[in-house]
Design a protein around this motif. Structure first.
Motif, PDB file in Angstrom:
ATOM      1  N   SER A 152       0.895  -1.077   0.072  1.00  0.00           N
ATOM      2  CA  SER A 152       0.019   0.066  -0.029  1.00  0.00           C
ATOM      3  C   SER A 152       0.838   1.182   0.104  1.00  0.00           C
ATOM      4  CB  SER A 152      -0.945   0.037   1.284  1.00  0.00           C
ATOM      5  OG  SER A 152      -0.033   0.077   2.381  1.00  0.00           O
ATOM      6  N   GLN A 153       0.381   2.271  -0.473  1.00  0.00           N
ATOM      7  CA  GLN A 153       1.018   3.580  -0.471  1.00  0.00           C
ATOM      8  C   GLN A 153       0.987   4.335   0.838  1.00  0.00           C
ATOM      9  OE1 GLN A 153       2.313   4.597  -3.294  1.00  0.00           O
ATOM     10  NE2 GLN A 153       3.437   6.136  -2.432  1.00  0.00           N
ATOM     11  N   SER A 154       2.520   4.255   1.377  1.00  0.00           N
ATOM     12  CA  SER A 154       2.383   5.006   2.596  1.00  0.00           C
ATOM     13  C   SER A 154       3.555   6.275   2.395  1.00  0.00           C
ATOM     14  CB  SER A 154       3.218   4.037   3.687  1.00  0.00           C
ATOM     15  OG  SER A 154       4.388   3.499   3.500  1.00  0.00           O
ATOM     16  N   PHE A 155       3.330   7.014   3.433  1.00  0.00           N
ATOM     17  CA  PHE A 155       4.305   8.126   3.063  1.00  0.00           C
ATOM     18  C   PHE A 155       4.777   8.572   4.550  1.00  0.00           C
ATOM     19  CE2 PHE A 155       0.114  10.031   3.403  1.00  0.00           C
ATOM     20  CZ  PHE A 155       0.199  11.021   4.158  1.00  0.00           C
ATOM     21  N   VAL A 156       5.546   9.653   4.634  1.00  0.00           N
ATOM     22  CA  VAL A 156       6.252  10.156   5.812  1.00  0.00           C
ATOM     23  C   VAL A 156       5.848  11.421   6.164  1.00  0.00           C
ATOM     24  CG1 VAL A 156       8.201  10.613   7.077  1.00  0.00           C
ATOM     25  CG2 VAL A 156       8.226   8.487   5.880  1.00  0.00           C
ATOM     26  N   ARG A 157       5.203  11.863   6.863  1.00  0.00           N
ATOM     27  CA  ARG A 157       4.928  13.278   7.202  1.00  0.00           C
ATOM     28  C   ARG A 157       5.714  13.988   8.243  1.00  0.00           C
ATOM     29  NH1 ARG A 157       0.193  17.032   7.721  1.00  0.00           N
ATOM     30  NH2 ARG A 157       0.134  17.768   9.977  1.00  0.00           N
ATOM     31  N   VAL A 158       6.233  15.285   7.906  1.00  0.00           N
ATOM     32  CA  VAL A 158       7.299  16.044   8.420  1.00  0.00           C
ATOM     33  C   VAL A 158       6.749  17.337   8.590  1.00  0.00           C
ATOM     34  CG1 VAL A 158       9.454  16.272   8.809  1.00  0.00           C
ATOM     35  CG2 VAL A 158       9.030  14.465   7.139  1.00  0.00           C
ATOM     36  N   ARG A 159       6.772  17.578  10.050  1.00  0.00           N
ATOM     37  CA  ARG A 159       6.444  19.206  10.373  1.00  0.00           C
ATOM     38  C   ARG A 159       7.622  19.697  11.034  1.00  0.00           C
ATOM     39  NH1 ARG A 159       2.928  20.873  13.969  1.00  0.00           N
ATOM     40  NH2 ARG A 159       2.686  18.886  14.891  1.00  0.00           N
ATOM     41  N   SER A 160       7.750  21.079  10.580  1.00  0.00           N
ATOM     42  CA  SER A 160       9.105  21.703  11.328  1.00  0.00           C
ATOM     43  C   SER A 160       8.861  23.190  11.139  1.00  0.00           C
ATOM     44  CB  SER A 160      10.314  21.252  10.552  1.00  0.00           C
ATOM     45  OG  SER A 160      11.494  21.938  11.059  1.00  0.00           O
ATOM     46  N   PRO A 161       9.597  24.012  11.988  1.00  0.00           N
ATOM     47  CA  PRO A 161       9.341  25.630  11.648  1.00  0.00           C
ATOM     48  C   PRO A 161      10.343  26.023  10.725  1.00  0.00           C
ATOM     49  CG  PRO A 161      10.595  24.903  13.768  1.00  0.00           C
ATOM     50  CD  PRO A 161      10.023  23.756  13.474  1.00  0.00           C
ATOM     51  N   ARG A 162      11.295  25.141  10.237  1.00  0.00           N
ATOM     52  CA  ARG A 162      12.105  25.275   9.094  1.00  0.00           C
ATOM     53  C   ARG A 162      11.768  24.309   7.982  1.00  0.00           C
ATOM     54  NH1 ARG A 162      17.649  25.093  11.377  1.00  0.00           N
ATOM     55  NH2 ARG A 162      18.236  25.604   9.318  1.00  0.00           N
ATOM     56  N   LEU A 163      10.602  24.250   7.430  1.00  0.00           N
ATOM     57  CA  LEU A 163      10.175  23.504   6.417  1.00  0.00           C
ATOM     58  C   LEU A 163      11.016  23.690   5.133  1.00  0.00           C
ATOM     59  CD1 LEU A 163       6.201  22.599   6.620  1.00  0.00           C
ATOM     60  CD2 LEU A 163       8.151  21.085   7.200  1.00  0.00           C
ATOM     61  N   PRO A 164      11.276  24.936   4.477  1.00  0.00           N
ATOM     62  CA  PRO A 164      11.830  25.380   3.506  1.00  0.00           C
ATOM     63  C   PRO A 164      13.242  24.729   3.655  1.00  0.00           C
ATOM     64  CG  PRO A 164      10.694  27.151   3.927  1.00  0.00           C
ATOM     65  CD  PRO A 164      10.508  26.188   5.035  1.00  0.00           C
ATOM     66  N   ASP A 165      14.110  24.913   4.856  1.00  0.00           N
ATOM     67  CA  ASP A 165      15.302  24.198   4.971  1.00  0.00           C
ATOM     68  C   ASP A 165      15.502  22.892   4.819  1.00  0.00           C
ATOM     69  OD1 ASP A 165      16.137  27.152   5.429  1.00  0.00           O
ATOM     70  OD2 ASP A 165      16.069  26.858   7.314  1.00  0.00           O
ATOM     71  N   LEU A 166      14.435  22.392   5.415  1.00  0.00           N
ATOM     72  CA  LEU A 166      14.518  20.772   5.380  1.00  0.00           C
ATOM     73  C   LEU A 166      14.105  20.212   3.827  1.00  0.00           C
ATOM     74  CD1 LEU A 166      14.368  18.121   6.667  1.00  0.00           C
ATOM     75  CD2 LEU A 166      11.896  18.355   7.024  1.00  0.00           C
ATOM     76  N   ALA A 167      13.258  20.979   3.077  1.00  0.00           N
ATOM     77  CA  ALA A 167      12.739  20.636   1.698  1.00  0.00           C
ATOM     78  C   ALA A 167      14.190  20.673   1.006  1.00  0.00           C
ATOM     79  CB  ALA A 167      11.866  21.544   1.215  1.00  0.00           C
ATOM     80  N   ALA A 168      14.951  21.697   1.073  1.00  0.00           N
ATOM     81  CA  ALA A 168      16.540  21.905   0.337  1.00  0.00           C
ATOM     82  C   ALA A 168      17.057  20.721   0.656  1.00  0.00           C
ATOM     83  CB  ALA A 168      16.842  23.287   0.791  1.00  0.00           C
ATOM     84  N   ALA A 169      17.288  20.525   2.046  1.00  0.00           N
ATOM     85  CA  ALA A 169      18.315  19.349   2.361  1.00  0.00           C
ATOM     86  C   ALA A 169      17.712  18.091   1.758  1.00  0.00           C
ATOM     87  CB  ALA A 169      18.472  19.338   3.842  1.00  0.00           C
ATOM     88  N   LEU A 170      16.731  17.835   1.748  1.00  0.00           N
ATOM     89  CA  LEU A 170      15.721  16.544   1.083  1.00  0.00           C
ATOM     90  C   LEU A 170      16.393  16.719  -0.355  1.00  0.00           C
ATOM     91  CD1 LEU A 170      12.664  16.259   2.995  1.00  0.00           C
ATOM     92  CD2 LEU A 170      14.558  14.647   3.391  1.00  0.00           C
ATOM     93  N   GLN A 171      16.055  17.679  -0.907  1.00  0.00           N
ATOM     94  CA  GLN A 171      16.374  17.743  -2.523  1.00  0.00           C
ATOM     95  C   GLN A 171      17.793  17.631  -2.727  1.00  0.00           C
ATOM     96  OE1 GLN A 171      15.348  21.517  -4.020  1.00  0.00           O
ATOM     97  NE2 GLN A 171      15.374  20.620  -6.136  1.00  0.00           N
ATOM     98  N   ALA A 172      18.791  18.326  -1.602  1.00  0.00           N
ATOM     99  CA  ALA A 172      20.212  17.905  -2.086  1.00  0.00           C
ATOM    100  C   ALA A 172      20.779  16.564  -1.807  1.00  0.00           C
ATOM    101  CB  ALA A 172      21.016  18.910  -1.176  1.00  0.00           C
ATOM    102  N   ALA A 173      19.948  15.782  -1.133  1.00  0.00           N
ATOM    103  CA  ALA A 173      20.017  14.331  -0.806  1.00  0.00           C
ATOM    104  C   ALA A 173      19.305  13.438  -2.183  1.00  0.00           C
ATOM    105  CB  ALA A 173      19.642  13.895   0.427  1.00  0.00           C
ATOM    106  N   GLY A 174      18.821  14.040  -2.941  1.00  0.00           N
ATOM    107  CA  GLY A 174      18.166  13.432  -3.921  1.00  0.00           C
ATOM    108  C   GLY A 174      16.664  12.995  -3.891  1.00  0.00           C
TER     109      GLY A 174
END
Length: 317
Positions: free
Chosen positions: A219-241
C-alpha cells in the motif's frame, strides 16, 4: 508446524483451493486472510482431515492429520462455535471430550478457567451467547494442551472486551512456542494480533510474509514531517536526491515524503540542524493493503475497481 504443499480442492468444475503452498511456524501468530469464498475454511478443513484434497498434501509436524496418535493432544481447532449440543453443559461437553480422548478430567476445570467460563460451567450451551460459545470452542481446542492450534473467525460474537482478551490470549499461546493459525475478517484486529500473514484469493496464494512487510509493500504509505523550518528541510532533502511535497498551511504545514525510510529523513534533518515537530509514517494500513491486493480476487464486487487494483499492485512471496 503446519505444512501445506500444492494443496488443491476441486468440486466438479469449480476449484476452491488451487495449488496452495505455505508453512505455519511455531512461536508466532499467523493470520490467514482472504475475501469471502477465497478457500480459507476449505483449506483449514483439509489440514484437519475433514475434507479430502484433490491433490497436494497438508502435514502437521510432518504427518497428515489421520496419521496422528491422540490428535487432540497435538492439534486443537475451533472452526464452528455452534457445533456443540445445545442441551449439554459446558462442563459436560468438555468431560465428554476428555473421556473419549483419554485425557485427565482435571484438565476440564483448567481450560474453563482459562477462557473465563468457570462461573457458567453447568449452564446449557444452548443458552450461551455466540461469544460464550466461541470461548467454549477455545476451551475444547485447548483441552489436550496441543502445540498446534487453528481458529476460524474466533472473534465472531465477542464484545470489545472479549476481542481484546482473545488478542492477548492468541499472543500468549504463541509466546509459549505453539503454532497458531487464525482466520479472520477483522483486519484491524489482525493488524494488532498477527506477526505473519498468509493471504489467498480464489484459492491461490497472494502473499506469505510478515504483517509489517505486507502493509509496507502493498500500500501507498508516506512520511509526514512538520518543522518550523520546512523550506530548509525541503532543500536538504532535495540535495540528497529526495523529493518532497508541501501540504497544508499555518500550523498544519508539512512535507510529505514517499519512498524514503523515516530514519533517513530524520538523519538528514539532524545533519541540517533542522528541528522537527513531527516525523511519522502515514497510511499503509493492513486494511488498505488487503483491499488493494485482493481486489481482483473478490467474488462479488466492483469489476472496474478490481481491474484498476490489479494493474497498480502486486505482492507475491
Amino acid at each position: 508446524m503446519i505444512e501445506v504443499v500444492g494443496l488443491t480442492k476441486k468440486y466438479g468444475s469449480t476449484t476452491a483451493v488451487d495449488d496452495l503452498t505455505f508453512t505455519v511456524r511455531p512461536g508466532i501468530v499467523t493470520g490467514f486472510l482472504g475475501p469471502n469464498g477465497a478457500g480459507k475454511s476449505t483449506t483449514m478443513r483439509m489440514i484437519l482431515g475433514l475434507e479430502t484434497s484433490s491433490s497436494g498434501r497438508a502435514l502437521i509436524d510432518g504427518k497428515p492429520y489421520a496419521a496422528l496418535e491422540r490428535p487432540l493432544t497435538q492439534v486443537g481447532a475451533l472452526l464452528d462455535a455452534n457445533w456443540i449440543h445445545p442441551s449439554r453443559s459446558a462442563k459436560a461437553h468438555l468431560k465428554f471430550l476428555a473421556a473419549t480422548n483419554n485425557l485427565p478430567t482435571a484438565r476440564v476445570a483448567t481450560v474453563l478457567d482459562l477462557v473465563g467460563l468457570s462461573s457458567v460451567a453447568n449452564k446449557a450451551a444452548g443458552k450461551f451467547s455466540l461469544g460464550m460459545k466461541q470461548r467454549l470452542g477455545l476451551a475444547s481446542a485447548l483441552l489436550g494442551d496441543p502445540k498446534i492450534l487453528l481458529f476460524d473467525e474466533p472473534v465472531n460474537g465477542l464484545d470489545p472486551e472479549g476481542i481484546f482478551w482473545i488478542r492477548n490470549f492468541m499472543k500468549q499461546l504463541a509466546s509459549e512456542g505453539r503454532t497458531v493459525l487464525v482466520s479472520s475478517h477483522l483486519l484491524s484486529e489482525m493488524a494488532q494480533t498477527a506477526d505473519h500473514l498468509v493471504v489467498i484469493g480464489q484459492g491461490r496464494l497472494i502473499a506469505d510474509c510478515s504483517t509489517a512487510d505486507f502493509t509496507e509493500r502493498s500500500s501507498q504509505s508516506f512520511v509526514r514531517v512538520r518543522s518550523p523550518r520546512l523550506p530548509d528541510l525541503a532543500a536538504a532533502l532535495q540535495a540528497a536526491g529526495i523529493a518532497s511535497t508541501a501540504t497544508g498551511n499555518g500550523p498544519d504545514a508539512a512535507l510529505q515524503v514517499t519512498g524514503t525510510p523515516i530514519e533517513q529523513i530524520g538523519d538528514i534533518a539532524g545533519r541540517a540542524g533542522v528541528f522537527l515537530h513531527e516525523l511519522s509514517v502515514q497510511g499503509g494500513s493492513l486494511e488498505q493493503a488487503f483491499i488493494e491486493l485482493t481486489a481482483s480476487s473478490v467474488q462479488y464486487g466492483d469489476a472496474s475497481k478490481a481491474a484498476a487494483a490489479t494493474s497498480s499492485s502486486g505482492v507475491r512471496s
